[in-house]
Design an enzyme around this catalytic site. Structure first.
Site, short mmCIF file in Angstrom:
data_model
loop_
_atom_site.label_atom_id
_atom_site.label_comp_id
_atom_site.label_asym_id
_atom_site.label_seq_id
_atom_site.Cartn_x
_atom_site.Cartn_y
_atom_site.Cartn_z
N GLY A 223 19.70 61.18 8.11
CA GLY A 223 20.05 62.41 8.69
C GLY A 223 19.11 63.03 9.85
N GLU A 264 16.07 56.68 4.68
CA GLU A 264 17.26 55.72 5.23
C GLU A 264 18.17 56.13 6.34
OE1 GLU A 264 20.32 54.55 1.74
OE2 GLU A 264 20.48 56.62 2.30
N ARG A 303 32.91 60.27 19.24
CA ARG A 303 32.15 61.39 18.82
C ARG A 303 32.35 62.67 19.66
NH1 ARG A 303 27.13 61.86 18.70
NH2 ARG A 303 27.08 62.71 16.74
N TYR A 307 33.80 65.36 17.06
CA TYR A 307 32.71 66.51 16.66
C TYR A 307 32.49 67.51 17.73
CZ TYR A 307 31.57 62.66 13.47
OH TYR A 307 31.76 61.44 12.48
N CYS A 338 46.60 57.97 25.27
CA CYS A 338 47.78 58.84 25.39
C CYS A 338 47.55 60.18 24.83
CB CYS A 338 48.83 58.19 25.02
SG CYS A 338 48.65 57.96 23.12
N GLU A 339 46.52 60.88 24.79
CA GLU A 339 46.16 62.03 24.16
C GLU A 339 45.29 62.90 25.12
OE1 GLU A 339 45.70 60.74 19.65
OE2 GLU A 339 44.94 62.42 20.22
N TYR A 374 26.80 55.30 15.73
CA TYR A 374 28.24 55.74 15.46
C TYR A 374 29.05 55.57 16.96
CZ TYR A 374 25.61 57.31 11.55
OH TYR A 374 24.77 57.60 10.22
N1 LLP Z 1 22.27 57.61 3.98
C1 LLP Z 1 23.73 58.10 3.65
C2 LLP Z 1 24.11 58.01 2.29
C3 LLP Z 1 24.56 58.33 4.59
O1 LLP Z 1 25.95 58.61 4.48
C4 LLP Z 1 24.24 58.46 6.04
C5 LLP Z 1 25.07 58.77 7.03
C6 LLP Z 1 22.98 58.00 6.28
C7 LLP Z 1 21.93 57.61 5.27
C8 LLP Z 1 22.31 57.85 7.89
O2 LLP Z 1 22.72 59.31 8.38
P1 LLP Z 1 21.73 59.42 9.83
O3 LLP Z 1 20.22 58.95 9.70
O4 LLP Z 1 22.64 58.45 10.89
O5 LLP Z 1 22.25 60.82 10.17
N2 LLP Z 1 29.69 59.64 12.29
C9 LLP Z 1 28.66 60.66 12.40
C10 LLP Z 1 27.60 60.49 11.42
C11 LLP Z 1 28.12 60.06 9.98
C12 LLP Z 1 26.94 59.88 8.92
C13 LLP Z 1 27.32 59.14 7.85
N3 LLP Z 1 26.45 59.02 6.95
C14 LLP Z 1 28.15 60.87 13.76
O6 LLP Z 1 28.59 60.48 14.70
O7 LLP Z 1 27.45 62.01 14.13
#
Ligand code: LLP
Length: 417
Positions: A223, A264, A303, A307, A338-339, A374
């Site tokens: 996160g 993580e 992205r 978002y 095409c969008e 991502y």
């Molecule tokens: N742990 C779990 C259980 C998760 O579901 C995720 C991300 C992470 C760790 C890693 O999160 P991070 O450190 O990358 O924020 N597609 C979206 C982000 C989706 C995240 C999904 N889960 C984007 O492009 O911002």
């Protein structure tokens, strides 16, 4: 115009990029291993760094992680296979499988390879317990609050499908099936405000005390934000670590057992390492809007379209000889799909958001920055456009780590029946 960090500027030298374009054509992804290594080092105080590979799952990136002693999170059978091909031994907590469901093939694999399961539902625990008593499990707790850069990336609270709402019930199932509870995990979302992340420490403490069972690990989840624009700052990692380390010590002393602290991250490790290079094919004016049309679309980088995410954009001129005093134009950078939503400068409502960019012409290039997380991993074959190559910049050299998919390969799932 844009403040590109020095570590990235070294990779981005004009000649480097032009050579890459000549060799591999556009569009293409490039990752800078120096950035990834720098980010890993920032987290070295945590006992375990576990890379959320969903953010960038190329096997060669996973190998790099392994080399720097980073462990791995997998969320599908495909991600488990990727991790094993990259050299992660499945037992010994190197790979943890995190999910809210356990599909049949995954269940078989985690049992066969003794991969710990981070359970986001009670049903997962029952299904695993019936087949594999003694299996190592984590409880993924939904702490009843969440946060994220977008509602779609907020994974806590009652609107979210993630995690276990009642950890005590999970514990009783774990005991019933004689599963081996090794850890507690909370991940409240992606792109989270640091204040909300601090709240997770309290929730972890409360839950661990309430469950009152010995465990070996706690995970702070992912996160962590990264700066996508000049106004944004990176989180203060040392404060974040101290808060979690105190939490760990308190839990460890109350439960009277040694505990290791995991983090993580996905985005934090790889986000700033990546760029997407695309070629400009057309520049057109529609009333007051100037559209710069490139050969990458939301099939490559979704992205902004999904978002309304902001990514820095810079220009690489094909020819710099004749370019002086370039005017700045309010430009909308858009792709070939095409969008009308196939736009990289856009709000999450779909409303276009023109950006000040130096005037460009067809044949020049656009670089979209901070696309290491991502980016490629969320790509699709929409409009029947093949996956594009990935390049890793390591020890001052560029190495192809995924070749371009051919149209024939893409169609073969249908033509080879
Ligand atoms: N742990 C779990 C259980 C998760 O579901 C995720 C991300 C992470 C760790 C890693 O999160 P991070 O450190 O990358 O924020 N597609 C979206 C982000 C989706 C995240 C999904 N889960 C984007 O492009 O911002």
């Amino acid at each position: 115009m844009c403040d590109i960090p020095n570590i990235q500027k070294k990779m981005l030298k004009r000649n480097n990029i032009l050579k890459l374009i000549k060799k591999y054509k556009t569009p293409l992804w490039v990752y800078n291993s120096d950035v990834i290594i720098k980010q890993i080092k920032k987290l070295k105080k945590f006992d375990i760094i576990r890379f959320a590979q969903k953010s960038c799952s190329n096997i060669h990136i996973l190998k790099l992680m392994k080399h720097y002693n980073v462990k791995i999170d997998a969320v599908s059978l495909g991600e488990i296979k990727r991790a094993m091909i990259a050299g992660f031994e499945p037992n010994n907590n190197n790979i943890v499988f995190t999910s809210d469901i356990l599909e049949k093939k995954v269940l078989k694999e985690v049992i066969k390879k003794k991969i710990p399961v981070n359970a986001g539902s009670i049903d997962m625990l029952k299904q695993l317990g019936k087949k594999s008593p003694g299996h190592a499990v984590w409880i993924r707790i939904n702490p009843k609050f969440g946060n994220g850069h977008h509602i779609k990336t907020n994974t806590g609270g009652d609107h979210s499908k993630h995690g276990i709402w009642n950890p005590k019930q999970a514990l009783s199932i774990i005991q019933k099936y004689k599963l081996n509870l090794i850890g507690l995990h909370i991940h409240i979302g992606s792109g989270v405000n640091i204040k909300n992340l601090y709240q997770v420490c309290d929730s972890m403490k409360k839950n661990a005390i309430q469950l009152n069972t010995k465990i070996q690990f706690i995970s702070a989840g992912g996160g962590l934000k990264i700066p996508y624009s000049q106004e944004e700052k990176e989180a203060n990692i040392s404060d974040y670590f101290n808060k979690w380390n105190n939490t760990k010590k308190i839990i460890s002393s109350i439960l009277k057992c040694p505990i290791q602290l995991e983090i993580e991250p996905g985005r934090f490790l790889v986000g700033q390492s990546g760029i997407l290079i695309a070629k400009i094919y057309a520049v057109k004016t529609i009333k007051k809007n100037t559209f710069v049309l490139i050969n990458a679309g939301f099939n490559d980088l979704i992205r902004p379209a999904l978002y309304g995410s902001y990514h820095q954009i810079t220009v690489l001129y094909k020819n710099i000889k004749n370019i002086h005093n370039i005017p700045i134009i309010r430009s909308v950078i858009a792709g070939p799909l095409c969008e009308s939503g196939d736009v990289f400068t856009v709000k999450d409502t779909g409303i276009i958001l023109p950006r000040n960019l130096p005037k460009v012409s067809p044949g020049d290039y656009i670089i979209i920055h901070n696309t290491g997380a991502y980016g490629s991993s969320m790509s699709s074959n929409y409009n029947s456009r093949p996956f594009i190559p990935e390049i890793l910049y390591k020890k001052k050299k560029f190495k192809l780590i995924r070749r371009r998919q051919t149209i024939q390969e893409m169609l073969s799932l249908e033509t080879s029946l």
